[in-house]
Design an enzyme around this catalytic site. Structure first.
Site, mmCIF file in Angstrom:
data_model
loop_
_atom_site.group_PDB
_atom_site.id
_atom_site.type_symbol
_atom_site.label_atom_id
_atom_site.label_comp_id
_atom_site.label_asym_id
_atom_site.label_seq_id
_atom_site.Cartn_x
_atom_site.Cartn_y
_atom_site.Cartn_z
ATOM 1 C CE LYS A 163 12.232 7.920 7.732
ATOM 2 N NZ LYS A 163 11.933 8.905 8.790
ATOM 3 C CB SER A 164 18.558 9.960 6.136
ATOM 4 O OG SER A 164 17.331 10.102 5.446
ATOM 5 C CG ASP A 181 11.813 11.453 3.450
ATOM 6 O OD1 ASP A 181 11.572 10.969 4.565
ATOM 7 O OD2 ASP A 181 11.307 12.510 3.038
ATOM 8 C CD GLU A 206 15.965 16.486 4.328
ATOM 9 O OE1 GLU A 206 15.825 17.388 5.175
ATOM 10 O OE2 GLU A 206 15.010 15.855 3.841
ATOM 11 N NE ARG A 245 14.465 -8.500 26.868
ATOM 12 C CZ ARG A 245 15.022 -8.343 28.066
ATOM 13 N NH1 ARG A 245 14.273 -7.943 29.092
ATOM 14 N NH2 ARG A 245 16.301 -8.592 28.231
#
Length: 313
Positions: A163-164, A181, A206, A245
């Site tokens: 994610k970060s 986060d 982070e 899809r």
């Protein structure tokens, strides 16, 4: 958040509203059941049948002009009747001098009295925004929030999914970080969701293997946003082989009673997730403008098939 107190308003909005306590500071813990405010014009005439006694009472130019027209006896009577209604607090606008009768009654009935230099209407508008924010339903969500082209995107996923790192790539492309986060979310009176970062972690990220970075110091102030409306949720997950899809029937996720479009993106080695998230945000923006590519293609296919059946029928 439910019912708040006058002190909650004081702690949150004293600076923004330029408030000072004139009397009853020890009574700031009185409950404030309603976020709307009331100008007690009718109450000062003695009419209490529909008096909003659970609201903050605002004394502006009109109220003081009317009080000046009364004799001392009538003024004391009307103000006493007002304070007998167990009002939560009084705010005097335009920095007007507070009559000694109000100060005495505030101490007698344990009601805080505050004053602001703001014009009455401006105070009411700004104070209403603060009160709605304080009482709005809130939730803390695991995820990183970005703003891309005016679209608020919440990235969710298991720890270590990326994610970060995805957010960092988007920042390098010129987009803005809202929170990393952990994201705070509240529902507005318009039924929208607003997200922001907690005071402790705001503007920081982070990055595994690198540690904590301060985003505006590295990328400039344009790389951060204090808050954004939430328009899209993206779940980053390991591939399962069952991913959508077509996008014809989008998933929805409910947050604080509000349904938000949700996309599940499989994370594979070497896949440019930032690029895909960017396209997902742009596609969501087009959908909000009434342009749904998946639906348009589906309609074209159905139309072609229908015309084919007619020709061969």
């Amino acid at each position: 958040m439910g019912i708040i107190t006058v002190k909650t308003l004081w702690d949150e909005g004293a600076k923004a509203l330029s408030l000072t306590v004139i009397a009853g500071e020890q009574y700031l813990d009185r409950k404030l059941p309603e976020t709307a405010m009331n100008r007690p014009g009718l109450a000062l005439t003695g009419f209490f049948q529909y008096f909003a006694n659970q609201r903050l009472q605002i004394f502006g130019l009109a109220e003081f002009t009317y009080l000046k027209s009364l004799s001392d006896k009538d003024k004391n009577k009307r103000l006493t009747e007002l304070f007998e209604q167990q009002i939560p607090g009084v705010v005097v606008t335009r920095n007007r001098k507070v009559p000694p009768e109000i100060i005495d009654l505030a101490e007698q009935y344990k009601v805080p009295v505050m004053r602001t230099p703001m014009v009455t209407m401006n105070f009411v508008n700004e104070c209403t925004v603060i009160l709605e924010k304080l009482t709005a339903p809130q939730e803390r969500i695991q995820g990183t929030t970005m703003e891309l082209m005016g679209i608020g995107v919440l990235l969710r996923g298991d720890p270590g999914i990326g994610k970060s790192e995805t957010a960092l790539s988007l920042i390098e492309r010129g987009y803005s970080l809202v929170s990393d986060d952990v994201t705070e979310v509240r529902r507005t009176s318009r039924g929208r969701l607003v997200s922001w970062a907690s005071e402790v972690t705001r503007y920081h990220m982070e990055i595994r293997g690198l540690g904590i970075i301060h985003v505006p110091s590295l990328f400039g102030v344009a790389a951060i946003r204090r808050q954004t409306e939430l328009d899209l949720v993206i779940d980053l997950k390991k591939p399962t082989g069952n991913e959508d899809r077509t996008g014809i029937y989008p998933e929805m996720v409910e947050i604080l009673g509000v349904e938000i479009p949700c996309i599940t993106l499989p994370v594979r080695s070497g896949r440019d997730m930032a690029n895909i998230v960017e396209v997902a945000a742009l596609n969501q923006k087009l959908k909000e403008l009434g342009h749904d590519a998946a639906k348009e293609l589906d309609d074209k296919i159905i139309d072609r098939l229908t015309r084919g059946r007619v020709r061969h029928g």
